[in-house]
Design a protein around this motif. Sequence first.
Motif, PDB file in Angstrom:
ATOM      1  N   THR A  49       0.828  -1.204   0.000  1.00  0.00           N
ATOM      2  CA  THR A  49       0.000   0.000   0.000  1.00  0.00           C
ATOM      3  C   THR A  49       0.865   1.257   0.000  1.00  0.00           C
ATOM      4  OG1 THR A  49      -1.790  -1.130   1.178  1.00  0.00           O
ATOM      5  CG2 THR A  49      -1.770   1.274   1.278  1.00  0.00           C
ATOM      6  N   ALA A  50       1.889   1.270   0.854  1.00  0.00           N
ATOM      7  CA  ALA A  50       2.771   2.439   0.924  1.00  0.00           C
ATOM      8  C   ALA A  50       3.429   2.719  -0.421  1.00  0.00           C
ATOM      9  CB  ALA A  50       3.829   2.222   2.000  1.00  0.00           C
ATOM     10  N   TRP A  51       3.863   1.673  -1.104  1.00  0.00           N
ATOM     11  CA  TRP A  51       4.499   1.839  -2.410  1.00  0.00           C
ATOM     12  C   TRP A  51       3.497   2.333  -3.448  1.00  0.00           C
ATOM     13  CZ3 TRP A  51       4.162  -1.805  -6.768  1.00  0.00           C
ATOM     14  CH2 TRP A  51       5.009  -1.467  -7.823  1.00  0.00           C
ATOM     15  N   VAL A  52       2.269   1.794  -3.408  1.00  0.00           N
ATOM     16  CA  VAL A  52       1.252   2.192  -4.382  1.00  0.00           C
ATOM     17  C   VAL A  52       0.967   3.690  -4.291  1.00  0.00           C
ATOM     18  CG1 VAL A  52      -1.186   1.950  -5.014  1.00  0.00           C
ATOM     19  CG2 VAL A  52       0.176  -0.082  -4.536  1.00  0.00           C
ATOM     20  N   VAL A  53       0.940   4.237  -3.063  1.00  0.00           N
ATOM     21  CA  VAL A  53       0.506   5.625  -2.874  1.00  0.00           C
ATOM     22  C   VAL A  53       1.659   6.603  -2.723  1.00  0.00           C
ATOM     23  CG1 VAL A  53      -1.586   4.761  -1.762  1.00  0.00           C
ATOM     24  CG2 VAL A  53       0.312   5.520  -0.339  1.00  0.00           C
ATOM     25  N   THR A  54       2.903   6.127  -2.828  1.00  0.00           N
ATOM     26  CA  THR A  54       4.050   6.994  -2.556  1.00  0.00           C
ATOM     27  C   THR A  54       4.219   8.090  -3.600  1.00  0.00           C
ATOM     28  OG1 THR A  54       5.290   5.364  -1.277  1.00  0.00           O
ATOM     29  CG2 THR A  54       6.568   7.052  -2.415  1.00  0.00           C
ATOM     30  N   ASP A  55       3.983   7.787  -4.840  1.00  0.00           N
ATOM     31  CA  ASP A  55       4.296   8.741  -5.905  1.00  0.00           C
ATOM     32  C   ASP A  55       3.025   9.349  -6.489  1.00  0.00           C
ATOM     33  OD1 ASP A  55       7.122   8.362  -5.690  1.00  0.00           O
ATOM     34  OD2 ASP A  55       6.867   6.416  -6.652  1.00  0.00           O
ATOM     35  N   SER A  56       2.959   9.475  -7.794  1.00  0.00           N
ATOM     36  CA  SER A  56       1.842  10.149  -8.446  1.00  0.00           C
ATOM     37  C   SER A  56       0.561   9.321  -8.353  1.00  0.00           C
ATOM     38  CB  SER A  56       2.178  10.410  -9.911  1.00  0.00           C
ATOM     39  OG  SER A  56       1.038  10.849 -10.621  1.00  0.00           O
ATOM     40  N   VAL A  57      -0.564  10.023  -8.328  1.00  0.00           N
ATOM     41  CA  VAL A  57      -1.857   9.347  -8.309  1.00  0.00           C
ATOM     42  C   VAL A  57      -2.055   8.517  -9.575  1.00  0.00           C
ATOM     43  CG1 VAL A  57      -3.127  11.258  -9.365  1.00  0.00           C
ATOM     44  CG2 VAL A  57      -4.312   9.706  -7.800  1.00  0.00           C
ATOM     45  N   THR A  58      -1.386   8.890 -10.653  1.00  0.00           N
ATOM     46  CA  THR A  58      -1.523   8.135 -11.902  1.00  0.00           C
ATOM     47  C   THR A  58      -0.836   6.771 -11.838  1.00  0.00           C
ATOM     48  OG1 THR A  58       0.443   9.218 -12.825  1.00  0.00           O
ATOM     49  CG2 THR A  58      -1.692  10.248 -13.265  1.00  0.00           C
ATOM     50  N   ASP A  59       0.039   6.567 -10.852  1.00  0.00           N
ATOM     51  CA  ASP A  59       0.713   5.274 -10.702  1.00  0.00           C
ATOM     52  C   ASP A  59      -0.165   4.238  -9.994  1.00  0.00           C
ATOM     53  OD1 ASP A  59       3.122   6.136 -11.862  1.00  0.00           O
ATOM     54  OD2 ASP A  59       3.803   6.996  -9.957  1.00  0.00           O
ATOM     55  N   ILE A  60      -1.227   4.696  -9.364  1.00  0.00           N
ATOM     56  CA  ILE A  60      -2.000   3.810  -8.493  1.00  0.00           C
ATOM     57  C   ILE A  60      -2.591   2.610  -9.228  1.00  0.00           C
ATOM     58  CG2 ILE A  60      -4.117   3.677  -7.108  1.00  0.00           C
ATOM     59  CD1 ILE A  60      -3.403   6.382  -5.933  1.00  0.00           C
ATOM     60  N   PRO A  61      -3.281   2.780 -10.357  1.00  0.00           N
ATOM     61  CA  PRO A  61      -3.917   1.603 -10.984  1.00  0.00           C
ATOM     62  C   PRO A  61      -2.922   0.499 -11.330  1.00  0.00           C
ATOM     63  CG  PRO A  61      -4.818   3.613 -11.905  1.00  0.00           C
ATOM     64  CD  PRO A  61      -3.653   4.028 -11.060  1.00  0.00           C
ATOM     65  N   GLN A  62      -1.775   0.847 -11.938  1.00  0.00           N
ATOM     66  CA  GLN A  62      -0.818  -0.186 -12.319  1.00  0.00           C
ATOM     67  C   GLN A  62      -0.217  -0.866 -11.091  1.00  0.00           C
ATOM     68  OE1 GLN A  62       2.856   1.174 -13.985  1.00  0.00           O
ATOM     69  NE2 GLN A  62       3.429  -0.828 -14.804  1.00  0.00           N
ATOM     70  N   ARG A  63       0.182  -0.080 -10.108  1.00  0.00           N
ATOM     71  CA  ARG A  63       0.818  -0.666  -8.926  1.00  0.00           C
ATOM     72  C   ARG A  63      -0.164  -1.513  -8.128  1.00  0.00           C
ATOM     73  NH1 ARG A  63       4.947   4.005  -6.524  1.00  0.00           N
ATOM     74  NH2 ARG A  63       6.195   4.222  -8.415  1.00  0.00           N
ATOM     75  N   ALA A  64      -1.419  -1.073  -8.053  1.00  0.00           N
ATOM     76  CA  ALA A  64      -2.425  -1.882  -7.361  1.00  0.00           C
ATOM     77  C   ALA A  64      -2.629  -3.205  -8.078  1.00  0.00           C
ATOM     78  CB  ALA A  64      -3.736  -1.112  -7.263  1.00  0.00           C
ATOM     79  N   ALA A  65      -2.726  -3.163  -9.408  1.00  0.00           N
ATOM     80  CA  ALA A  65      -2.944  -4.377 -10.190  1.00  0.00           C
ATOM     81  C   ALA A  65      -1.786  -5.354 -10.060  1.00  0.00           C
ATOM     82  CB  ALA A  65      -3.164  -4.022 -11.654  1.00  0.00           C
ATOM     83  N   MET A  66      -0.568  -4.846  -9.899  1.00  0.00           N
ATOM     84  CA  MET A  66       0.580  -5.734  -9.736  1.00  0.00           C
ATOM     85  C   MET A  66       0.459  -6.581  -8.468  1.00  0.00           C
ATOM     86  SD  MET A  66       3.579  -3.120 -10.988  1.00  0.00           S
ATOM     87  CE  MET A  66       4.947  -4.284 -10.801  1.00  0.00           C
ATOM     88  N   GLY A  67      -0.227  -6.039  -7.475  1.00  0.00           N
ATOM     89  CA  GLY A  67      -0.487  -6.800  -6.254  1.00  0.00           C
ATOM     90  C   GLY A  67      -1.843  -7.460  -6.245  1.00  0.00           C
ATOM     91  N   ASN A  68      -2.471  -7.573  -7.435  1.00  0.00           N
ATOM     92  CA  ASN A  68      -3.778  -8.224  -7.592  1.00  0.00           C
ATOM     93  C   ASN A  68      -4.873  -7.531  -6.797  1.00  0.00           C
ATOM     94  OD1 ASN A  68      -2.796 -10.555  -9.214  1.00  0.00           O
ATOM     95  ND2 ASN A  68      -1.673 -10.998  -7.335  1.00  0.00           N
ATOM     96  N   GLN A  69      -4.797  -6.206  -6.733  1.00  0.00           N
ATOM     97  CA  GLN A  69      -5.774  -5.425  -5.990  1.00  0.00           C
ATOM     98  C   GLN A  69      -6.514  -4.481  -6.925  1.00  0.00           C
ATOM     99  OE1 GLN A  69      -6.143  -5.853  -2.500  1.00  0.00           O
ATOM    100  NE2 GLN A  69      -4.720  -7.541  -2.882  1.00  0.00           N
ATOM    101  N   ALA A  70      -7.775  -4.198  -6.580  1.00  0.00           N
ATOM    102  CA  ALA A  70      -8.495  -3.129  -7.254  1.00  0.00           C
ATOM    103  C   ALA A  70      -7.926  -1.789  -6.789  1.00  0.00           C
ATOM    104  CB  ALA A  70      -9.984  -3.224  -6.927  1.00  0.00           C
TER     105      ALA A  70
END
Length: 502
Positions: A49-70
């Motif tokens: 979660t910390a990694w998903v939200v650390t940078d730009s909001v535009t990074d969230i969908p890809q990083r979440a999907a990499m962890g199999n999360q919506a």
Amino acid sequence: MNDSNSPSPSSPAPSWSITMLLGLALALLTVIVRWSYLTESLWVDELHTAWVVTDSVTDIPQRAAMGNQAALYFYLPWAFTQLAGLHEWSLRFPSFLGGLVAVALVTMTAHRWTHDVGIALAAGLVGVIDVDWNFFGTEARVYAIAQAIAILQVIVAWQILQHNRRRDWAYLVGLTVVNFYFHYSTLLFGLCLALAMLILANDRATRIRLLVAASCVAALGAISVPHLLTIFQRRENWARFITADNPNEWLRWQTVLAVLLPIGIAALLSCWWKREARPGSEGKRIALVAFVLIIPIFVAWASTASGVAALFYGRYLISSESTIPLLVAALAAVVSPKWLRAGVLVVAVAIVWQWRMPTVLRSEDWQTITQAVAADIEANKSPTDVVISSGLIETDILLDEAATSPAWETYARLPIESLYALPKHDGNDFGLTYSDAGQPTPRYLAESNPEARIVLLIRGGKAYADQVTATLLESLPNRQYQIEEPETQTALVQWRVLVPQN
């Protein structure tokens, strides 16, 4: 929550001020119980979660999907950390609020359903004490929010079965879709809730509206199908640690469901004594809540046992587990006389206190280890490669050079890529795979410095850390290292320093 939910037509409507005070009191008690957990070290899922939200909001969908999360949930901690900064407590705060809402909801609903302060307090105390409620309510993941929404789904479903109002159907569709996009596993709960409503509906009009509502949910959820298919294709990953005969999971459900035993027996005896089968409002309410508690657990077990999908796992069933306080209240409402009801409620709370009281919520102390590693790196200016075995099952993609990308390399190192980032140093950082942990990846073999020290971080206990270290050394037969085990270690996160011997 409507006053018509009362157990008896003659029972006076409870005061909303008392209902609100009960909810507030139990929520405040929850704050006292959980406050100290907010600043504990993040564990590896929370570090995702910390990694998903650390940078730009535009990074969230890809990083979440990499962890199999919506992606939907991650916008909440992202927004909050933009305001409060990146900290353990700020990452956990949305879940903390969700957990408070869940406790308040079950307390208030129990009071509106039963008109009994004692039942409401007992239902609320189950949520305050239970280890799962405390864990998810202080975890930087989505599950406490899913709890609160699942409770609302049951409340609204009951209103529909009582009144069949159009606005309630709109609420139910909205809650179901939102919970689905918070976490895909809640789909099972939603399906079982719909089936329960189909069975318990009084008339054809309600069933027709249920069909329309289900169609709306399906249409609104269709956008997620490609991501769901991708996750389904990787279902073998979860089968490695989620099994139908896992003794820990069975023990967990035995302790979770034990709270219902004394109240269930007392409810059956009360109905038998009064020669009542409880086919009316109270019986239907018990049937609704019991169905959405038990059936998803059974379906998840059957799905896991058959190899269809590994779902028999506590956090994937948290929506169902969240209904236990509501079932406590629904069952207690039919227990009489009052002294017996009070007695079984005390026993039920005592069972939760004895078997479900948290001791240590999280044993992975990445904070302590990364601080020690950072101090070591700053004190030793010689070239140092950092290698991390994070235990994330998706990291096996690093074995496939064609599929590997910089994003996946970063994912494999995510415990040191956000809140617990290490200082800059002369050397590279590498992630290891989940399978054959310790085996160097193609990138490590190509880019590592044979003359550099290796700082190896391992998610696991001492024996596992020693095994990973030995595997790494055996995989590098042309390099000789001396193994150093620093004094600072934790139970489930270890580190080693490998010093090259020239």
